[in-house]
Design a protein around this motif. Structure first.
Motif, PDB file in Angstrom:
ATOM      1  N   THR A 150       0.885  -1.187   0.000  1.00 45.14           N
ATOM      2  CA  THR A 150       0.000   0.000   0.000  1.00 45.14           C
ATOM      3  C   THR A 150       0.920   1.233   0.000  1.00 45.14           C
ATOM      4  O   THR A 150       0.981   1.960   0.990  1.00 45.14           O
ATOM      5  CB  THR A 150      -0.892   0.003   1.250  1.00 45.14           C
ATOM      6  OG1 THR A 150      -0.059  -0.298   2.385  1.00 45.14           O
ATOM      7  CG2 THR A 150      -2.019  -1.017   1.157  1.00 45.14           C
ATOM      8  N   GLU A 207      -9.710   2.915   6.479  1.00 48.29           N
ATOM      9  CA  GLU A 207     -10.760   3.636   7.214  1.00 48.29           C
ATOM     10  C   GLU A 207     -11.923   2.721   7.593  1.00 48.29           C
ATOM     11  O   GLU A 207     -12.416   2.736   8.719  1.00 48.29           O
ATOM     12  CB  GLU A 207     -11.275   4.819   6.385  1.00 48.29           C
ATOM     13  CG  GLU A 207     -10.211   5.908   6.262  1.00 48.29           C
ATOM     14  CD  GLU A 207     -10.660   7.079   5.422  1.00 48.29           C
ATOM     15  OE1 GLU A 207     -11.584   7.785   5.859  1.00 48.29           O
ATOM     16  OE2 GLU A 207     -10.084   7.298   4.345  1.00 48.29           O
ATOM     17  N   THR A 208     -12.332   1.886   6.655  1.00 50.15           N
ATOM     18  CA  THR A 208     -13.425   0.957   6.933  1.00 50.15           C
ATOM     19  C   THR A 208     -13.015  -0.009   8.034  1.00 50.15           C
ATOM     20  O   THR A 208     -13.791  -0.321   8.937  1.00 50.15           O
ATOM     21  CB  THR A 208     -13.735   0.138   5.654  1.00 50.15           C
ATOM     22  OG1 THR A 208     -13.640   1.005   4.554  1.00 50.15           O
ATOM     23  CG2 THR A 208     -15.062  -0.521   5.713  1.00 50.15           C
ATOM     24  N   LYS A 243      -6.058   9.665   6.953  1.00 48.67           N
ATOM     25  CA  LYS A 243      -7.110   8.639   6.866  1.00 48.67           C
ATOM     26  C   LYS A 243      -7.498   8.127   8.256  1.00 48.67           C
ATOM     27  O   LYS A 243      -8.685   7.981   8.552  1.00 48.67           O
ATOM     28  CB  LYS A 243      -6.635   7.454   6.015  1.00 48.67           C
ATOM     29  CG  LYS A 243      -6.534   7.767   4.533  1.00 48.67           C
ATOM     30  CD  LYS A 243      -6.161   6.504   3.769  1.00 48.67           C
ATOM     31  CE  LYS A 243      -5.845   6.797   2.327  1.00 48.67           C
ATOM     32  NZ  LYS A 243      -5.467   5.609   1.560  1.00 48.67           N
ATOM     33  N   LEU A 257     -17.277  -5.268   5.340  1.00 46.15           N
ATOM     34  CA  LEU A 257     -16.034  -6.036   5.167  1.00 46.15           C
ATOM     35  C   LEU A 257     -16.303  -7.483   4.771  1.00 46.15           C
ATOM     36  O   LEU A 257     -15.412  -8.173   4.293  1.00 46.15           O
ATOM     37  CB  LEU A 257     -15.205  -6.005   6.461  1.00 46.15           C
ATOM     38  CG  LEU A 257     -14.553  -4.658   6.820  1.00 46.15           C
ATOM     39  CD1 LEU A 257     -13.956  -4.702   8.214  1.00 46.15           C
ATOM     40  CD2 LEU A 257     -13.483  -4.289   5.803  1.00 46.15           C
ATOM     41  N   ARG A 307      -3.699  -2.358   4.672  1.00 45.37           N
ATOM     42  CA  ARG A 307      -4.983  -2.645   4.012  1.00 45.37           C
ATOM     43  C   ARG A 307      -5.309  -1.523   3.032  1.00 45.37           C
ATOM     44  O   ARG A 307      -4.987  -0.363   3.261  1.00 45.37           O
ATOM     45  CB  ARG A 307      -6.104  -2.785   5.037  1.00 45.37           C
ATOM     46  CG  ARG A 307      -5.915  -3.987   5.934  1.00 45.37           C
ATOM     47  CD  ARG A 307      -7.142  -4.364   6.725  1.00 45.37           C
ATOM     48  NE  ARG A 307      -6.751  -5.332   7.750  1.00 45.37           N
ATOM     49  CZ  ARG A 307      -6.615  -6.639   7.524  1.00 45.37           C
ATOM     50  NH1 ARG A 307      -6.849  -7.132   6.319  1.00 45.37           N
ATOM     51  NH2 ARG A 307      -6.234  -7.455   8.503  1.00 45.37           N
ATOM     52  N   LYS A 308      -5.983  -1.916   1.971  1.00 45.50           N
ATOM     53  CA  LYS A 308      -6.366  -0.932   0.936  1.00 45.50           C
ATOM     54  C   LYS A 308      -7.445   0.004   1.474  1.00 45.50           C
ATOM     55  O   LYS A 308      -7.592   1.116   1.011  1.00 45.50           O
ATOM     56  CB  LYS A 308      -6.915  -1.656  -0.303  1.00 45.50           C
ATOM     57  CG  LYS A 308      -5.963  -2.687  -0.903  1.00 45.50           C
ATOM     58  CD  LYS A 308      -5.084  -2.090  -1.999  1.00 45.50           C
ATOM     59  CE  LYS A 308      -4.207  -3.150  -2.660  1.00 45.50           C
ATOM     60  NZ  LYS A 308      -2.845  -3.172  -2.153  1.00 45.50           N
ATOM     61  N   ASN A 309      -8.226  -0.501   2.446  1.00 49.29           N
ATOM     62  CA  ASN A 309      -9.345   0.290   2.972  1.00 49.29           C
ATOM     63  C   ASN A 309      -9.192   0.499   4.488  1.00 49.29           C
ATOM     64  O   ASN A 309     -10.025   0.028   5.268  1.00 49.29           O
ATOM     65  CB  ASN A 309     -10.678  -0.415   2.673  1.00 49.29           C
ATOM     66  CG  ASN A 309     -10.650  -1.873   3.167  1.00 49.29           C
ATOM     67  OD1 ASN A 309      -9.602  -2.348   3.620  1.00 49.29           O
ATOM     68  ND2 ASN A 309     -11.780  -2.549   3.119  1.00 49.29           N
ATOM     69  N   GLU A 312     -19.686  -2.634   8.389  1.00 48.48           N
ATOM     70  CA  GLU A 312     -18.756  -1.806   7.607  1.00 48.48           C
ATOM     71  C   GLU A 312     -18.497  -2.378   6.221  1.00 48.48           C
ATOM     72  O   GLU A 312     -17.589  -1.931   5.508  1.00 48.48           O
ATOM     73  CB  GLU A 312     -17.432  -1.641   8.376  1.00 48.48           C
ATOM     74  CG  GLU A 312     -17.554  -0.885   9.689  1.00 48.48           C
ATOM     75  CD  GLU A 312     -18.110   0.548   9.529  1.00 48.48           C
ATOM     76  OE1 GLU A 312     -17.946   1.122   8.439  1.00 48.48           O
ATOM     77  OE2 GLU A 312     -18.727   1.042  10.484  1.00 48.48           O
TER      78      GLU A 312
END
Ligand SMILES: O=C(COP(=O)(O)O)[C@@H](O)[C@H](O)[C@H](O)COP(=O)(O)O
Length: 282
Positions: A42, A256-257, A54, A281, A252-254, A279
């Motif tokens: 990442t 915030e989630t 973020k 996931l 992780r790419k996400n 969320e």
């Protein structure tokens, strides 16, 4: 004078914990401790401002960084209710392997205060041949910080040749418990340590810390995000005060989630599956 300092320590410590006494803290010292390759998957997160923006946006409770990273990315925290922990010891993996059991001081309490820190942190590898040097280092940092009303966090990591000989592995609960107890006895205000493999054994680590909050040290990224949520759930069920997490967030790419799901588990007592579903996931 002492009561003034104690209030300072208590007030600053509370900047990491919500009313439930729990916290999710983002760790970002990996470029130094592991090397920049930790960010390869990442790569945009190699820039501390990008990832700190973020994590702050996602509602993280605190961040832990080395002084230079706090200097680069500190602007991202202005106006945000995010506790700042500045870590004052470290090591690189470029040094000879026989020196990996030592962390040296790389910054000073005054530097951390100038950066707006709410707490300072230092590692002690309990059981290391350099244990004595790290104990002295921790005691010096703590004595100075406490005098000024700043809490001191210990990364209490049992590591050393005799540990393996006597207990088999450093994650044996008796070893982790010993490190947490030593951290409490030397004067830590918050302890970050390893998972012991079960709720029951982690609860004993917490007992040994006798009221000093114990947080999980995240560890390597799990392929399935749900597995990490389950681990943090166990920590909370054991009576743990939360988690300090690096790779499981920035790799992780996400992020915030994932942070939002972790916050649900930590602060809302949501079961991991429920939090992950909420969320998106799973
Ligand atoms: O203690 C650290 C490194 O530990 P390590 O030597 O990799 O076991 C910290 O530098 C990390 O910030 C900490 O481990 C939290 O990050 P993750 O383990 O969650 O990536």
């Amino acid at each position: 004078m002492e009561s003034y300092n104690n209030i300072g320590i208590k007030r600053r410590l509370r900047r990491f914990f919500r009313g439930d006494g729990r916290a999710l803290i983002f760790a970002m010292d990996h470029g130094f401790e592991h090397g920049p390759t930790d960010f390869e998957e990442t790569w945009e997160h190699i820039n501390p401002s990008v990832i700190i923006r973020k994590v702050a946006r996602a509602g993280i409770d605190g961040v832990m960084m080395l002084p230079g990273i706090a200097r680069i990315a500190g602007n991202e925290l202005i106006g945000k209710e995010v506790g700042l922990m500045v870590k004052l010891t470290s090591k690189t993996e470029l040094r000879p392997k026989e020196e990996w059991l030592m962390q040296d001081q790389l910054g000073f309490v005054e530097d951390a205060i100038k950066l707006g820190a709410d707490a300072v942190a230092a590692t002690v590898y309990w059981g290391s041949p350099y244990e004595g040097a790290m104990m002295r280092q921790f005691a010096e940092i703590a004595s100075y910080a406490h005098d000024l009303g700043y809490p001191v966090v210990q990364f209490a990591y049992p590591r050393g040749p005799y540990i393996n000989e006597k207990y088999g592995k450093k994650e044996d609960y008796r070893v982790v418990m010993y490190g947490a107890r030593a951290a409490a006895e030397i004067g830590a205000d918050m302890i970050k340590t390893y998972w012991t493999g079960s709720r029951e054994t982690f609860a004993k680590v917490i007992d040994a810390a006798s009221g000093v909050p114990v947080l999980l040290s995240g560890g390597a990224k799990t392929d399935n995000p749900l597995d990490f949520l389950k681990l943090v759930w166990e920590v909370i069920e054991a009576g743990g005060s939360g988690a300090v997490v690096g790779r499981n967030i920035f790799q992780r790419k996400n992020p915030e989630t994932f942070i939002k799901a972790l916050l649900r588990v930590i602060h809302k007592n949501e079961e991991p599956e429920e939090a992950a579903k909420a969320e998106g996931l799973v």
